[in-house]
Structures are given as structure tokens and as C-alpha cells.
Write a protein that holds these residues in place. Structure first.
Motif, short mmCIF file in Angstrom:
data_model
loop_
_atom_site.label_atom_id
_atom_site.label_comp_id
_atom_site.label_asym_id
_atom_site.label_seq_id
_atom_site.Cartn_x
_atom_site.Cartn_y
_atom_site.Cartn_z
N LYS A 282 0.82 -1.21 0.00
CA LYS A 282 0.00 0.00 0.00
C LYS A 282 0.86 1.26 0.00
CE LYS A 282 -3.28 2.56 2.92
NZ LYS A 282 -4.15 3.06 1.84
N GLU A 286 1.28 3.93 -3.18
CA GLU A 286 0.78 5.30 -3.01
C GLU A 286 1.88 6.34 -3.15
OE1 GLU A 286 -3.30 4.82 -0.45
OE2 GLU A 286 -1.46 5.24 0.68
N SER A 299 -7.54 -3.98 -9.87
CA SER A 299 -7.33 -4.67 -8.60
C SER A 299 -6.22 -5.70 -8.77
CB SER A 299 -8.61 -5.34 -8.12
OG SER A 299 -9.10 -6.24 -9.10
N TRP A 314 -5.86 -5.76 -3.58
CA TRP A 314 -5.66 -4.32 -3.44
C TRP A 314 -6.36 -3.62 -4.60
CZ3 TRP A 314 -3.55 -2.66 1.01
CH2 TRP A 314 -2.83 -3.59 1.76
N ASP A 315 -7.26 -2.71 -4.26
CA ASP A 315 -7.94 -1.90 -5.27
C ASP A 315 -7.13 -0.62 -5.47
OD1 ASP A 315 -10.27 -3.53 -5.84
OD2 ASP A 315 -10.88 -3.07 -3.78
N LYS A 325 -4.36 5.87 -5.28
CA LYS A 325 -5.04 5.66 -4.01
C LYS A 325 -5.28 4.16 -3.90
CE LYS A 325 -9.05 7.01 -1.27
NZ LYS A 325 -10.31 7.83 -1.23
N SER A 327 -6.47 0.72 -1.57
CA SER A 327 -7.21 0.21 -0.41
C SER A 327 -7.26 -1.32 -0.48
CB SER A 327 -8.63 0.78 -0.37
OG SER A 327 -9.35 0.45 -1.54
N ARG A 328 -7.18 -1.92 0.67
CA ARG A 328 -7.23 -3.37 0.75
C ARG A 328 -8.69 -3.80 0.84
NH1 ARG A 328 -3.61 -6.60 5.12
NH2 ARG A 328 -3.83 -8.71 4.30
N ARG A 329 -9.06 -4.76 0.06
CA ARG A 329 -10.44 -5.24 0.05
C ARG A 329 -10.70 -6.05 1.33
NH1 ARG A 329 -12.38 -7.82 -5.50
NH2 ARG A 329 -11.47 -5.84 -6.21
N GLU A 330 -11.66 -5.61 2.08
CA GLU A 330 -11.90 -6.24 3.38
C GLU A 330 -13.21 -7.03 3.38
OE1 GLU A 330 -9.65 -6.39 5.47
OE2 GLU A 330 -8.30 -4.69 5.12
#
Length: 397
Positions: A282, A286, A299, A314-315, A325, A327-330
Motif C-alpha cells: 500500500k 501510493e 485490482s 488491493w484496489d 489511491k 485500499s485493501r479489500r476487506e
């Protein structure tokens, strides 16, 4: 077992293990000097029954990637006693060190491997090769007249570093050098020579660090900022033809010297050198400078067996300025099928992701070898948004 940073009281045990593992000896005077410079907070040890059983050094370094500075953890001096080997001690140390780098914000790590397959198990991968040349003096580049001057014996570290920084920033994986590293590169009283090229405007545009012994010129660094400085420094090298019979040097993997030689049949080797791995997906993504373009998203499923915080999907949203940007898919959103939520555009491991982003291999190459799988459209996005660059490293640790 206990893993901790060493203290000054651990110096002798550290020195004994290092000398045994790397097969060298130092005098009492040399060890005393090394002890004065010892930074125990940089060395981690694994202790079994209160005895130092394995150790490594973690260096807080910085590296250039596409002209941008990244915090990097440099791993060196990995050693263990032979009776302690194959017990997973070094594995525990490496996993602990990955956690330390992650907490320190070092989003990438480099090391020089004793055995490439061993470190691949922990997520590191080859990121650089260099060319090694042995050139007889009768095959050196032709001497040419270049305006400007060569000044020998320049040891102004600030001046040399200014040239180096401009050169190094054009490559991926070169180090940001501080004064301490330069002083190790050019220690006072050694037998290394220097030469600096100044253009007609008296601007320093290239330098040479070298030694001459047994009728051989061994070039430690050849750095130039333009074609004129390249020609000037090679002419200076060729002017030693009455003193030496051959010239030895290392060059970037994309070096064009053989093409530029009148006779390109010189001895050449391609040498695999250092390994790299992303420490934090991440944070690295970034900070990464993607190329400018339209807003695009994809992704990436990452497999990282040694750093669980990187595992998962990871999106990634890349904006028009090349900033991502991530974000980890949760948790699964309510009403969405599990198979749809688990879908990713690209599946890969930490090694293949690292070599793509650092520029050692291209996304389409990795896809063709099965190192990346998934949607070809997503691979093409990263093929176009990852800048093209060459990896290079002129240092050792």
C-alpha cells in the motif's frame, strides 16, 4: 529464543560470528577501530540460551525510483554458526526484520544474496544485473578532442555527489549517498585516483574513480551526464595506454559501449547483483510515480508468505497525475456474491510485483511467463502507467 538489537557488549560475539561466516580475520587494532564506529542499533541478533546464534544488519537507506526518493531497508551481514544452520533461525530474523522495516516506513528492501534461491523464499527477487568489461588498451574507445578540462585528484565529496545525484536519479535502485557512504567510497590515504571533467563553462559534468595496479586500470566508478563528458572521460582513460594493458569496469545493463567501440569483441559478462522486495504494498504504490494519463482503476491480488500485511486484493485507483489511491479489500458488502467479491484483475506474488514496479521487468513480459495472471486489459494499464527505466546500483553493502 530471543531476537533483539545488539548492544556494545555484544560486539565481540558479533565480530567472531562475522569473521567465521565470511571467512576473514581482522587484527586487534582493526577490531578496535570497528568497535569505535559500531552502531549496535543497526544489528539484530537471535539469541538461543543467551548465546548469539544468528545476526544481520539493517541499514536505514534511501533509493531512487523514477527520480523519486524511497525509504529503503538494506539488509547485510546475515550470518549464523554452522551448527545452528537449517533450524530456521535466519528465517525468524528475516521475518522479524520485515516487521521492523514496515514499522519504520521503509517500503522497499535490498540485499546482496549469498544464494538467490534462499532469499526468494522470503519474497526478495533479482532486481539488477550489470555488465562487466575487460578491455585491452588497443580496443578502447578512440581518443577524441573534447572542449573542456580534466582535473585529476579531485576529492571534493560535495562536488562529486552533485554529479552522482544527477546521474543516479536516471536509474532505479541507485542509492542516495550521505557523507559517511562517500567517505567509505573514497577513504583518505587510499590508493584510489579521481578525475573530474569540466565543460567549457567550467561545470563539473562527470567523474572517474579508479586504481592502477599491475598494468591494469580498475575503474570503480565512471559517471557522466552527457555525451561530451563520456567522450572526455574515455579519452582520459585511453591516454593511459602506455601505462596499462587492460581496463576493467562495471557498467549499467543498458550500457552502449560495445556498440560504440570500433571492435566490440571484448570480454563481457552479465552479472546478477542485488535483490529487492516491496515491504509494504500500500505505501509503496501510493508513493509510486505512475505516468500521467486518464483516471484508471484495477485490482491486484498479492501473495506474500513472509509479510502477511501484503496478502490480499488491493484496489488501485490511479489519477490523471499518476498518483495512486490504494485500499485493501476487506469485508464482503451485503448482497454481493463471494465469488464476485474475491475477483481480482491481476494475480501475482510480491516478487513479480516488485520487479515490475522497480523497472527490472515489464508487465507484459511477466504476463507472458505466467508470473502475472488475470485480465490482459489490466496488464496493459500497468504497462502504460509504469515508467520505463533501467535498474542500476554502484554501491555494495
Amino acid at each position: 529464543m530471543d531476537i533483539r538489537q545488539l548492544t556494545l557488549e555484544d560486539f565481540d560475539a558479533r565480530a567472531e560470528l562475522g569473521m567465521y561466516a565470511f571467512q576473514y580475520r581482522k587484527s586487534t587494532e582493526e577490531l578496535e577501530k570497528e568497535k569505535q564506529d559500531f552502531k549496535p542499533e543497526r544489528t539484530w541478533g537471535l539469541f538461543a540460551e543467551e548465546q548469539l546464534s544468528a545476526q544481520l544488519t539493517l541499514l536505514p537507506l534511501q533509493t531512487y525510483i523514477h527520480g523519486q526518493v524511497f525509504e529503503m531497508g538494506g539488509i547485510a551481514g546475515v550470518a549464523t554458526w554452522p551448527e545452528k544452520r537449517r533450524q530456521g533461525l535466519v528465517a525468524k530474523l528475516l521475518e522479524h526484520t520485515l516487521q521492523q522495516m514496515n514499522e519504520a516506513g521503509q517500503s522497499i528492501s535490498f540485499l546482496h544474496p549469498f544464494h538467490f534461491p534462499f532469499y526468494r523464499k522470503f519474497g526478495w527477487e533479482t532486481y539488477i544485473e550489470y555488465r562487466k568489461y575487460t578491455i585491452p588498451t588497443n580496443k578502447l574507445p578512440a581518443k577524441v578532442h573534447v572542449e573542456g578540462t580534466i582535473k585529476r585528484g579531485i576529492r571534493d565529496l560535495e562536488l562529486l555527489n552533485a554529479i552522482y545525484e544527477k546521474y543516479a536519479a536516471h536509474y532505479n535502485g541507485t542509492l542516495v549517498r550521505d557523507t559517511e557512504r562517500w567517505e567509505r567510497k573514497l577513504p583518505s590515504g587510499d590508493e584510489l585516483f579521481t578525475a573530474v571533467y569540466y565543460n567549457p563553462k567550467d561545470q563539473a559534468c562527470g567523474y572517474l574513480i579508479y586504481e592502477i595496479a599491475d598494468q591494469k586500470m580498475n575503474i570503480k566508478e565512471l559517471v557522466y551526464l552527457d555525451e561530451r563528458s563520456r567522450q572526455a572521460l574515455w579519452t582520459y582513460i585511453a591516454n593511459h595506454d602506455s601505462m596499462v594493458t587492460e581496463v576493467n569496469l562495471q557498467a549499467p545493463i543498458n550500457d552502449a559501449l560495445p556498440y560504440l567501440l570500433n571492435d566490440p569483441r571484448i570480454e563481457q559478462q552479465v552479472v546478477p547483483y542485488f535483490m529487492a522486495r516491496i515491504v509494504n504494498v500500500k505505501h509503496f504504490l501510493e508513493q509510486y510515480p505512475f505516468t500521467v494519463g486518464k483516471v484508471e482503476s484495477l485490482s491486484i491480488r498479492v501473495n506474500d508468505s513472509a509479510a502477511e500485511w501484503n496478502n490480499g486484493i488491493w484496489d488501485v485507483l490511479i489519477n490523471d497525475e499518476g498518483k495512486a489511491k490504494v485500499s485493501r479489500r476487506e469485508a464482503l458488502p451485503e448482497g454481493l456474491q463471494q465469488d464476485l467479491w474475491d475477483h481480482s484483475d491481476i494475480d501475482t506474488d510480491i516478487q513479480a510485483l516488485t520487479v515490475a514496479l522497480i523497472g527490472y521487468k515489464r508487465p507484459l513480459e511477466l504476463c507472458s511467463w505466467g508470473k502475472w495472471t488475470g485480465k490482459l486489459e489490466a496488464v496493459y494499464i500497468l504497462e502504460s502507467r509504469i515508467p520505463v527505466a533501467t535498474t542500476h546500483l554502484m554501491d555494495f553493502f
